[in-house]
Design an enzyme around this catalytic site. Structure first.
Site: not given
Ligand code: NDP
Length: 248
Positions: A143, A156
């Site tokens: 990030s 974070y």
């Molecule tokens: P979302 O919340 O849409 O997606 C997050 C995903 O992580 C979901 O599919 C969720 O699936 C999964 N997840 C969470 N906990 C677990 C777990 N214990 N085991 C398996 N899967 C898990 O957010 P984003 O798509 O935005 O996030 C994706 C990545 O991008 C993250 O690493 C985030 O830190 C990073 N990021 C996002 C930014 C943004 O502005 N959106 C900016 C910078 C980085 P489920 O709940 O079904 O398990």
């Protein structure tokens, strides 16, 4: 762009946002994709709508669950060429107001989740790199917060600084084995990311978050696909991708 036909990719956190878009994009390039996350219903609907995407329920914080997912992938598809460590959460808020449990969950998912998946998949990635493609890939999603800590997101940021340090050390260690390690660091991206912030804290900041310039999940997915479709001799180590209007 090189085809990923014959490659097997595992994408964690593929039930929404960047992970879901990445699963779709890698499959469109010809990869067989294992979409891993906890919400089985969301994965099933993705797998039923996209050819070559296969759902695998997995909690990245649970070692036994990750082991089942990796073993199941290799048993069914024979190999792992690409691991996208995307699962992550950002439970931001002022340190005096957030729960300690929120900090622990971020460390568990964002740091231990990446380590669990990498450790368990690694021998398969090393094996794949020795095959005809000549290379294998780990892409770790960091990030902008992994470059600069800001108030309200110190933990974070700490988790994403950890992802960066791990990725760079691992990249050097695996270079001679032809396993590339890439960091993709997105700026603000539209997804379900903010929905996990505690409702009372989110209510205060939702309007300002929704007014921020943001990229689409598909735009970050394209960046991830870019990393894994370079020629075998080219490793994209670290990419920071912001919305044009995002200043910091
Ligand atoms: P979302 O919340 O849409 O997606 C997050 C995903 O992580 C979901 O599919 C969720 O699936 C999964 N997840 C969470 N906990 C677990 C777990 N214990 N085991 C398996 N899967 C898990 O957010 P984003 O798509 O935005 O996030 C994706 C990545 O991008 C993250 O690493 C985030 O830190 C990073 N990021 C996002 C930014 C943004 O502005 N959106 C900016 C910078 C980085 P489920 O709940 O079904 O398990």
């Amino acid at each position: 762009m090189a085809s990923l036909k014959g490659c097997v990719a595992v994408v964690t956190g593929a039930s929404s946002g960047i992970g879901e878009a990445t699963a779709r994009d890698l499959a469109a390039r010809g990869a067989t994709v294992v979409a891993a996350a906890r919400r089985a219903d969301r994965l099933a609907s993705l797998a039923s709508s996209v050819a070559n995407v296969h759902a695998f329920e997995c909690d990245v914080t649970d070692v036994a669950s990750v082991q089942r997912m990796v073993d199941g992938t290799v048993a069914q598809f024979g190999r792992i060429d690409i691991l996208v460590n995307n699962a992550g959460i950002g439970l931001t808020g002022p340190a005096v107001q957030v729960e300690l449990e929120d900090w622990r969950r971020m460390v568990d998912v964002n740091v231990m989740g990446v380590l669990n998946c990498t450790h368990i998949a690694l021998k398969h990635l090393v094996e794949a790199a020795a095959g005809p493609r000549g290379v294998a890939d780990i892409v770790n999603i960091s990030s902008v917060a992994g470059r600069k800590a800001l108030p309200g997101s110190s933990v974070y940021a700490a988790t994403k600084f950890a992802v960066n340090a791990f990725s760079d050390g691992l990249r050097q260690e695996l270079a001679s084995k032809h396993v590339r390690v890439s960091i993709v660091a997105p700026g603000f991206t539209k997804s379900e990311f903010i929905e996990h912030i505690r409702p009372d804290l989110l209510a205060k900041i939702r309007a300002s978050l929704e007014a921020m310039p943001a990229m689409t999940a598909e735009e970050i997915a394209e960046t991830i696909t870019f990393c894994v479709t370079r020629p075998a001799g080219v490793s994209v180590s670290d990419l920071l991708v912001r919305p044009t209007e995002q200043e910091r």
